[in-house]
Design a protein around this motif. Structure first.
Motif, PDB file in Angstrom:
ATOM      1  N   LEU A  33      54.005  28.542  39.381  1.00  0.00           N
ATOM      2  CA  LEU A  33      53.249  28.147  40.570  1.00  0.00           C
ATOM      3  C   LEU A  33      52.317  29.258  41.011  1.00  0.00           C
ATOM      4  CD1 LEU A  33      55.789  26.255  42.844  1.00  0.00           C
ATOM      5  CD2 LEU A  33      54.035  25.337  41.341  1.00  0.00           C
ATOM      6  N   SER A  34      52.792  30.528  40.934  1.00  0.00           N
ATOM      7  CA  SER A  34      51.943  31.627  41.402  1.00  0.00           C
ATOM      8  C   SER A  34      50.735  31.788  40.488  1.00  0.00           C
ATOM      9  CB  SER A  34      52.723  32.928  41.524  1.00  0.00           C
ATOM     10  OG  SER A  34      53.934  32.866  40.855  1.00  0.00           O
ATOM     11  N   THR A  35      50.908  31.541  39.194  1.00  0.00           N
ATOM     12  CA  THR A  35      49.751  31.590  38.292  1.00  0.00           C
ATOM     13  C   THR A  35      48.721  30.546  38.710  1.00  0.00           C
ATOM     14  OG1 THR A  35      51.043  32.391  36.413  1.00  0.00           O
ATOM     15  CG2 THR A  35      48.989  31.259  35.895  1.00  0.00           C
ATOM     16  N   VAL A  36      49.179  29.313  38.907  1.00  0.00           N
ATOM     17  CA  VAL A  36      48.238  28.246  39.261  1.00  0.00           C
ATOM     18  C   VAL A  36      47.521  28.569  40.575  1.00  0.00           C
ATOM     19  CG1 VAL A  36      47.995  25.803  39.806  1.00  0.00           C
ATOM     20  CG2 VAL A  36      49.557  26.500  38.021  1.00  0.00           C
ATOM     21  N   ARG A  37      48.260  29.155  41.529  1.00  0.00           N
ATOM     22  CA  ARG A  37      47.642  29.530  42.802  1.00  0.00           C
ATOM     23  C   ARG A  37      46.523  30.560  42.609  1.00  0.00           C
ATOM     24  NH1 ARG A  37      49.267  28.194  47.690  1.00  0.00           N
ATOM     25  NH2 ARG A  37      51.201  27.031  47.850  1.00  0.00           N
ATOM     26  N   ARG A  38      46.690  31.433  41.613  1.00  0.00           N
ATOM     27  CA  ARG A  38      45.682  32.479  41.407  1.00  0.00           C
ATOM     28  C   ARG A  38      44.478  31.999  40.605  1.00  0.00           C
ATOM     29  NH1 ARG A  38      50.445  35.932  41.213  1.00  0.00           N
ATOM     30  NH2 ARG A  38      50.708  35.401  39.024  1.00  0.00           N
ATOM     31  N   LEU A  39      44.630  30.893  39.849  1.00  0.00           N
ATOM     32  CA  LEU A  39      43.538  30.451  38.977  1.00  0.00           C
ATOM     33  C   LEU A  39      42.215  30.232  39.735  1.00  0.00           C
ATOM     34  CD1 LEU A  39      45.414  28.079  36.453  1.00  0.00           C
ATOM     35  CD2 LEU A  39      44.732  30.459  36.128  1.00  0.00           C
ATOM     36  N   PRO A  40      42.221  29.582  40.920  1.00  0.00           N
ATOM     37  CA  PRO A  40      40.939  29.413  41.620  1.00  0.00           C
ATOM     38  C   PRO A  40      40.298  30.761  41.995  1.00  0.00           C
ATOM     39  CG  PRO A  40      42.590  27.953  42.550  1.00  0.00           C
ATOM     40  CD  PRO A  40      43.313  28.890  41.630  1.00  0.00           C
ATOM     41  N   CYS A  41      41.105  31.794  42.222  1.00  0.00           N
ATOM     42  CA  CYS A  41      40.550  33.120  42.537  1.00  0.00           C
ATOM     43  C   CYS A  41      39.808  33.671  41.324  1.00  0.00           C
ATOM     44  CB  CYS A  41      41.644  34.103  42.940  1.00  0.00           C
ATOM     45  SG  CYS A  41      42.646  33.519  44.302  1.00  0.00           S
ATOM     46  N   TYR A  42      40.400  33.500  40.136  1.00  0.00           N
ATOM     47  CA  TYR A  42      39.724  33.960  38.917  1.00  0.00           C
ATOM     48  C   TYR A  42      38.396  33.229  38.748  1.00  0.00           C
ATOM     49  CZ  TYR A  42      44.348  35.870  37.744  1.00  0.00           C
ATOM     50  OH  TYR A  42      45.530  36.546  37.776  1.00  0.00           O
ATOM     51  N   VAL A  43      38.423  31.914  39.024  1.00  0.00           N
ATOM     52  CA  VAL A  43      37.194  31.125  38.886  1.00  0.00           C
ATOM     53  C   VAL A  43      36.076  31.708  39.749  1.00  0.00           C
ATOM     54  CG1 VAL A  43      36.149  28.871  39.420  1.00  0.00           C
ATOM     55  CG2 VAL A  43      38.328  28.974  38.197  1.00  0.00           C
ATOM     56  N   ARG A  44      36.421  32.060  40.996  1.00  0.00           N
ATOM     57  CA  ARG A  44      35.382  32.610  41.892  1.00  0.00           C
ATOM     58  C   ARG A  44      34.811  33.915  41.366  1.00  0.00           C
ATOM     59  NH1 ARG A  44      38.692  30.458  45.566  1.00  0.00           N
ATOM     60  NH2 ARG A  44      39.889  32.373  45.844  1.00  0.00           N
ATOM     61  N   ILE A  45      35.689  34.821  40.933  1.00  0.00           N
ATOM     62  CA  ILE A  45      35.242  36.115  40.413  1.00  0.00           C
ATOM     63  C   ILE A  45      34.362  35.902  39.175  1.00  0.00           C
ATOM     64  CG2 ILE A  45      36.010  38.321  39.413  1.00  0.00           C
ATOM     65  CD1 ILE A  45      36.951  38.055  42.239  1.00  0.00           C
ATOM     66  N   LEU A  46      34.817  35.024  38.270  1.00  0.00           N
ATOM     67  CA  LEU A  46      34.088  34.788  37.020  1.00  0.00           C
ATOM     68  C   LEU A  46      32.733  34.149  37.282  1.00  0.00           C
ATOM     69  CD1 LEU A  46      37.118  33.604  34.876  1.00  0.00           C
ATOM     70  CD2 LEU A  46      35.854  35.743  34.587  1.00  0.00           C
ATOM     71  N   LYS A  47      32.658  33.274  38.300  1.00  0.00           N
ATOM     72  CA  LYS A  47      31.371  32.652  38.644  1.00  0.00           C
ATOM     73  C   LYS A  47      30.388  33.718  39.134  1.00  0.00           C
ATOM     74  CE  LYS A  47      32.270  27.815  39.641  1.00  0.00           C
ATOM     75  NZ  LYS A  47      32.632  26.859  40.701  1.00  0.00           N
TER      76      LYS A  47
ATOM     77  N   LEU B 202      40.891  41.515  42.955  1.00  0.00           N
ATOM     78  CA  LEU B 202      41.851  40.622  43.624  1.00  0.00           C
ATOM     79  C   LEU B 202      43.091  41.358  44.125  1.00  0.00           C
ATOM     80  CD1 LEU B 202      41.593  37.639  41.133  1.00  0.00           C
ATOM     81  CD2 LEU B 202      40.769  37.657  43.480  1.00  0.00           C
ATOM     82  N   ASN B 203      43.048  42.688  44.087  1.00  0.00           N
ATOM     83  CA  ASN B 203      44.214  43.489  44.479  1.00  0.00           C
ATOM     84  C   ASN B 203      45.478  43.083  43.735  1.00  0.00           C
ATOM     85  OD1 ASN B 203      42.758  44.949  46.457  1.00  0.00           O
ATOM     86  ND2 ASN B 203      42.970  43.216  47.871  1.00  0.00           N
ATOM     87  N   LEU B 204      45.321  42.873  42.405  1.00  0.00           N
ATOM     88  CA  LEU B 204      46.476  42.514  41.580  1.00  0.00           C
ATOM     89  C   LEU B 204      46.693  43.609  40.540  1.00  0.00           C
ATOM     90  CD1 LEU B 204      45.542  38.796  40.751  1.00  0.00           C
ATOM     91  CD2 LEU B 204      47.325  39.548  42.348  1.00  0.00           C
TER      92      LEU B 204
END
Lengths: 229, 229
Positions: free
Chosen positions: B16-30, B49-51
């Motif tokens: 679940l935590s991976t899926v929650r982070r996926l939209p954050c990756y999308v924003r950075i990559l865009k 993303l402070n990860l």
């Protein structure tokens, strides 16, 4: 007794998932008090929330409340202890930045008010909104709001501005004295370490739901393929 | 190559935590594609993303994408693979029940639209709203909406009705064919097991923030007490 045990340990550390579940317990317990129930078991609470009873017992133990074996928990004590833990009794005053669609919705939210949040005013840069009221809350421009934050000692800021404006607005709020930010934007904020940030990214919830739906459809398709026709 | 690897495994299980982070990756990559960047390292993404970089690498590996050591990830491939995973490319049509403050805000949300959500209509029981449009979306009464759900084969329902009406509306949606419910009410829904429910309880976020703020103030008070005056 257990009540005192709970309120005397404000430094106790709970897990994030425990804290997330506490408002759910509050709702169940309120319903129980309204129906005159005095004692409740962890099994009953667990059933209502689709949790395992052991999870409920651990959560309640971590706020300092231990039930009596084979009897259960005193509903009023339990409710009071949890409410103290999540600060419902000490209303938090907050200021909201960005009175757009979502911001306006939060300004009018009964559920947040019932959970101890008092949004005293909104900040917006739209001249058409400044000086008006939304759901009874005045809308100020930033400089005016900064004064208010300092005067009333507001600690909590709710961030609903557009993505591009998020970091700058967060910086201004922190400079004015805000110490906790409830971030409804999708921007990852970079702020001093003493500032607490709670990200409320709705797109994360949407991603979870989409992935689950896609997975289910994939399973359905596979099942249909192996079905005899 | 890695791209194909990713899209061929829709049954892969992420946390679940991976899926929650996926939209954050999308924003950075865009942002990176817009600035013309072709390759990105897990360290760069992690910093933004402070990860921890290992968290990023694990997340991306779980969607089937492995970077090249000391080089990094192809930004375009990575973006495309993640977007496929969270279903941004296959827009989900949804219906929203309860066109109050929050419901109306969601109807107008640009961020949700950009993340692949197409809310086609709203359901409300308020005669003053039925037949009107909110943010361009028509508002129907339940029976009319039920027809629409069946005709267009809408799978996703967004629940923004008052607490008291939540269970009944969820039942009606499921009966009409809805298979996933994004639940913005604080009601725990009891639904058939094939229905996917994503709870978006804002009071849980507020509880997390309040507890963190209280803890910080308690620490501050203790520090002040031991400070020499």
């Amino acid at each position: 007794m257990t009540l005192i045990q709970a309120t005397d340990k404000p430094e106790a550390v709970f897990s994030l998932s425990t804290v997330r579940r506490l408002p759910c317990y509050v709702r169940i317990l309120k319903e129980l008090t309204e129906s005159g129930r005095e004692i409740v078991s962890s099994e009953t609470i667990a059933n209502r929330l689709n949790l395992l009873p052991i999870v409920v017992r651990k959560d309640l133990a971590s706020v300092g409340i231990v039930g009596k074996p084979r009897i259960g928990y005193n509903v009023v004590y339990l409710l009071d202890a949890i409410e103290q833990r999540i600060g419902i009794h000490n209303t938090s005053t907050a200021i909201l930045a960005g009175a757009g669609n979502l911001g306006s919705a939060l300004l009018g939210s009964v559920s947040l008010r019932e959970n101890g949040l008092d949004i005293v005013a909104a900040i917006d840069c739209n001249a058409g909104k400044i000086g008006t009221r939304i759901h009874g809350k005045p809308v100020y421009e930033l400089t005016e709001a900064t004064e208010l934050i300092k005067t009333v000692n507001i600690r909590l800021g709710i961030l609903c501005v557009p993505y591009q404006a998020a970091q700058q607005m967060a910086d201004s709020l922190v400079e004015a004295g805000i110490r906790g930010i409830w971030n409804f934007t999708t921007r990852e904020l970079s702020l001093p370490s003493h500032v607490i940030v709670q990200n409320e990214d709705l797109t994360a919830g949407l991603a979870l739901l989409s992935v689950a739906l896609m997975r289910e459809e994939h399973c359905l398709r596979n099942t249909e393929q192996v079905k005899p026709t």
